[in-house]
Write an enzyme that holds these catalytic residues in place. Structure first.
Site, PDB file in Angstrom:
ATOM      1  N   TYR A   3      44.269  45.979  42.116  1.00  0.00           N
ATOM      2  CA  TYR A   3      43.515  45.878  40.862  1.00  0.00           C
ATOM      3  C   TYR A   3      44.378  45.456  39.682  1.00  0.00           C
ATOM      4  CZ  TYR A   3      40.301  48.848  43.581  1.00  0.00           C
ATOM      5  OH  TYR A   3      39.491  49.375  44.551  1.00  0.00           O
ATOM      6  N   TYR A  15      29.629  52.447  44.041  1.00  0.00           N
ATOM      7  CA  TYR A  15      30.893  51.980  44.626  1.00  0.00           C
ATOM      8  C   TYR A  15      31.007  52.587  46.023  1.00  0.00           C
ATOM      9  CZ  TYR A  15      35.731  51.129  45.721  1.00  0.00           C
ATOM     10  OH  TYR A  15      36.872  50.710  46.357  1.00  0.00           O
ATOM     11  N   ASP A  70      27.464  58.850  50.998  1.00  0.00           N
ATOM     12  CA  ASP A  70      28.876  58.487  50.940  1.00  0.00           C
ATOM     13  C   ASP A  70      29.572  59.564  50.116  1.00  0.00           C
ATOM     14  OD1 ASP A  70      31.375  57.542  50.380  1.00  0.00           O
ATOM     15  OD2 ASP A  70      30.738  55.562  49.672  1.00  0.00           O
ATOM     16  N   LYS A 102      38.958  60.184  51.621  1.00  0.00           N
ATOM     17  CA  LYS A 102      39.868  60.676  50.585  1.00  0.00           C
ATOM     18  C   LYS A 102      40.476  62.060  50.864  1.00  0.00           C
ATOM     19  CE  LYS A 102      38.830  57.549  46.887  1.00  0.00           C
ATOM     20  NZ  LYS A 102      37.609  56.756  46.870  1.00  0.00           N
TER      21      LYS A 102
HETATM   22  C1  LIG Z   1      37.276  55.469  47.502  1.00  0.00           C
HETATM   23  C2  LIG Z   1      35.885  55.333  47.975  1.00  0.00           C
HETATM   24  C3  LIG Z   1      35.570  54.559  49.110  1.00  0.00           C
HETATM   25  C4  LIG Z   1      36.589  53.727  49.824  1.00  0.00           C
HETATM   26  O1  LIG Z   1      37.568  54.473  50.461  1.00  0.00           O
HETATM   27  P1  LIG Z   1      38.949  53.774  50.871  1.00  0.00           P
HETATM   28  O2  LIG Z   1      39.661  54.829  51.662  1.00  0.00           O
HETATM   29  O3  LIG Z   1      39.640  53.422  49.591  1.00  0.00           O
HETATM   30  O4  LIG Z   1      38.614  52.570  51.666  1.00  0.00           O
HETATM   31  C5  LIG Z   1      34.256  54.533  49.527  1.00  0.00           C
HETATM   32  N1  LIG Z   1      33.299  55.232  48.893  1.00  0.00           N
HETATM   33  C6  LIG Z   1      33.563  55.984  47.804  1.00  0.00           C
HETATM   34  C7  LIG Z   1      32.460  56.761  47.158  1.00  0.00           C
HETATM   35  C8  LIG Z   1      34.860  56.050  47.302  1.00  0.00           C
HETATM   36  O5  LIG Z   1      35.114  56.782  46.213  1.00  0.00           O
END
Ligand SMILES: *Cc1c(COP(=O)(O)O)cnc(C)c1O
Length: 395
Positions: free
Chosen positions: A6, A133, A220, A247
Site C-alpha cells: 500500500y 473489505y 468474514d 488474523k
Molecule cells: C485482513 C482481512 C482479510 C484478508 O486477510 P489476509 O490474511 O490479509 O489475506 C479478509 N477479510 C477481512 C475482513 C480482513 O480484515
C-alpha cells in the site's frame, strides 16, 4: 529490495525497524520502544513473545514444521479442527484451512458457488456491503467495495453492494433472490473499509431472509473474530452457514486462516460422485506450526477469560473518550476492542504516525480513521497512553 504494501515506494517514509518485541511493545532499539496500538494488523491479541505461544511453536518445530494435507494428516491439525468444531457455535464443524484470510474468503465464496452448482441451481450473484473489505485477491476485491484499495481493477460483474440498512437489505432480496448465491458480510464491524459499525438487528434480518430465500450467509470474521467486537464471535449471536477466521487465529504468530462450513454446506459436497468435491488445496494449509500455535492461542483465550479483558478495554476506551470532542472529529466509535476517531478531512491525520511514535505509540491511520485495536493483554496505563496520544493530536 523490499517492495512495501500500500505504498508509493518513491515517496514513502522509511518504516521503523523492529529488532525485538515483547508484550504490547515493539522495540526499535534496546531501550526505544512503542506500544503497538494496532496489534500488527489486528492479529497479535496476546502480545508479542508470549511464552505459551512461543513454546507451542518450538515444541512442534522439534517434531516437524509442515507436512502437506493431500494424502497426509497430523495431530496438530486434527486437535485444532476438533477444538474449533466444539468451540464454534452451532453446526460450524467442518474446517478448511488456508494460509491467509484472502484465500480463506476465496474458499468460502468458492464453496458457496459450488454448493449451488452441485445442487443444480447455479445462481451466480453475490450480495455484499458497501465499504466491504474481504481481501486483496481478485474475487475478494470484487465482493469488496473500496476504491482506495482496488481502484485499478474495475470488475464488478455478479456482485451487488448494499448499505447496512434493513430496507436496502429487504429490497435486494426481493429484487434479486432468484440469482442470489450468497450474502457475505464483515459482521458488526467493517474494518479496512473504515471501521464502520452497525447493529445485530441487520444481521438477524439477513439470517431470516437467507433462510426464506435459501441463500447462504457468509461471515468474514477474519478481523472481527476472537472478541474484537465484544462478542467472542459475532457468529455466537447470529449463525452463518460459512464462517471465515484469520488474523488472530494464530495469535499473530504465523499467517493462517480457516473457512468453517456448517452441516448444510458440507452435505452439499458429500456423496459418491467425485465431481461434487471441493477442488482447492493451498500448499501450506494445515501447517503444523500454525495449527499448534492456534490451538495454544485458543486455550489461552478460553482459560484466561479474554472476554473479560476485552470488556475492560471497552470500558477504559469509553471512560477516556467520554468528554472528548474536536471540530475536526466527525464521530467517535467504540466497539469491543476497537476505537475509531473518524475525522472530517483525512488530511488532518497526516503526520500522526510520527507524532504518536514520539510519544511511544505505534499507530497507522488510514482513510479518515484514527483508530486503535490493541492487544488484549494491554495494561490500563498503556491503553490510557494510546488514547492520550490520539486526544493530544487534536489539541
Ligand atoms: C485482513 C482481512 C482479510 C484478508 O486477510 P489476509 O490474511 O490479509 O489475506 C479478509 N477479510 C477481512 C475482513 C480482513 O480484515
Amino acid at each position: 529490495m523490499i517492495w512495501y504494501p500500500y505504498e508509493q515506494m518513491k515517496t514513502m517514509k522509511p518504516p521503523y525497524e523492529i529488532v525485538d518485541a515483547a508484550g504490547v511493545y515493539l522495540y526499535t532499539k534496546e531501550e526505544d520502544r512503542m506500544i503497538d496500538s494496532i496489534s500488527s494488523w489486528w492479529s497479535v491479541i496476546h502480545g508479542y513473545k508470549h511464552p505459551v505461544l512461543t513454546k507451542a511453536v518450538k515444541d512442534q518445530a522439534d517434531v516437524f514444521s509442515h507436512v502437506m494435507m493431500g494424502g497426509l494428516t497430523h495431530p496438530a491439525v486434527r486437535k485444532l479442527s476438533d477444538k474449533l468444531a466444539s468451540w464454534l457455535p452451532g453446526d460450524l464443524d467442518y474446517c478448511f484451512f488456508s494460509d491467509s484470510g484472502s484465500v480463506a474468503v476465496e474458499v468460502a465464496l468458492k464453496m458457496a458457488m459450488q454448493f449451488n452448482v452441485n445442487r443444480k441451481d447455479p445462481r451466480k450473484t453475490v450480495l455484499s456491503l458497501t465499504h466491504a473489505y474481504h481481501g486483496d485477491t481478485f474475487k475478494t476485491m470484487e465482493v469488496g467495495d473500496d476504491e482506495d484499495y482496488h481502484f485499478a481493477f474495475e470488475s464488478k460483474r455478479g456482485v451487488i453492494h448494499i448499505p447496512t440498512e434493513i430496507p436496502a437489505l429487504e429490497e435486494a432480496f426481493e429484487k434479486h433472490h432468484r440469482e442470489l448465491n450468497c450474502f457475505i458480510v464483515e459482521p458488526l464491524l467493517q474494518g479496512a473499509g473504515g471501521m464502520r459499525m452497525y447493529g445485530l438487528d441487520f444481521l438477524k434480518r439477513a439470517r431470516q431472509l437467507c433462510d426464506q430465500y435459501d441463500v447462504l450467509l457468509i461471515f468474514d470474521e477474519v478481523a472481527t473474530g476472537f472478541g474484537r467486537t465484544g462478542y467472542r464471535f459475532v457468529a455466537d449471536e447470529v449463525l452463518p452457514d460459512i464462517l471465515v477466521l484469520g488474523k488472530a487465529l494464530t495469535g499473530g504468530y504465523i499467517g493462517h486462516a480457516v473457512t468453517v462450513a456448517g452441516e448444510k454446506v458440507y452435505r452439499g459436497f458429500y456423496g459418491d460422485d467425485p465431481s461434487l468435491a471441493l477442488m482447492h488445496g493451498p500448499t501450506f494449509m494445515g501447517n503444523a506450526l500454525a495449527c499448534s500455535v492456534a490451538l495454544a492461542s485458543i486455550e489461552l483465550f478460553e482459560g484466561q477469560d479474554y472476554m473479560a479483558k476485552i470488556h475492560r478495554i471497552t470500558e477504559i476506551m469509553r471512560r477516556e473518550l467520554a468528554d472528548f470532542s474536536s471540530p475536526k472529529v466527525k464521530e467517535v466509535r467504540i466497539m469491543g476492542g476497537c476505537v475509531c476517531l473518524e475525522v472530517r478531512d483525512r488530511k488532518d491525520l497526516l503526520g500522526y504516525q510520527e507524532f504518536a511514535a514520539k510519544r511511544g505509540v505505534f499507530a497507522r491511520p488510514f482513510l479518515n480513521c484514527l483508530y486503535a485495536m490493541p492487544p488484549y493483554v494491554i495494561a490500563e496505563d498503556e491503553l490510557v497512553e494510546v488514547i492520550s496520544a490520539m486526544k493530544a493530536w487534536f489539541e
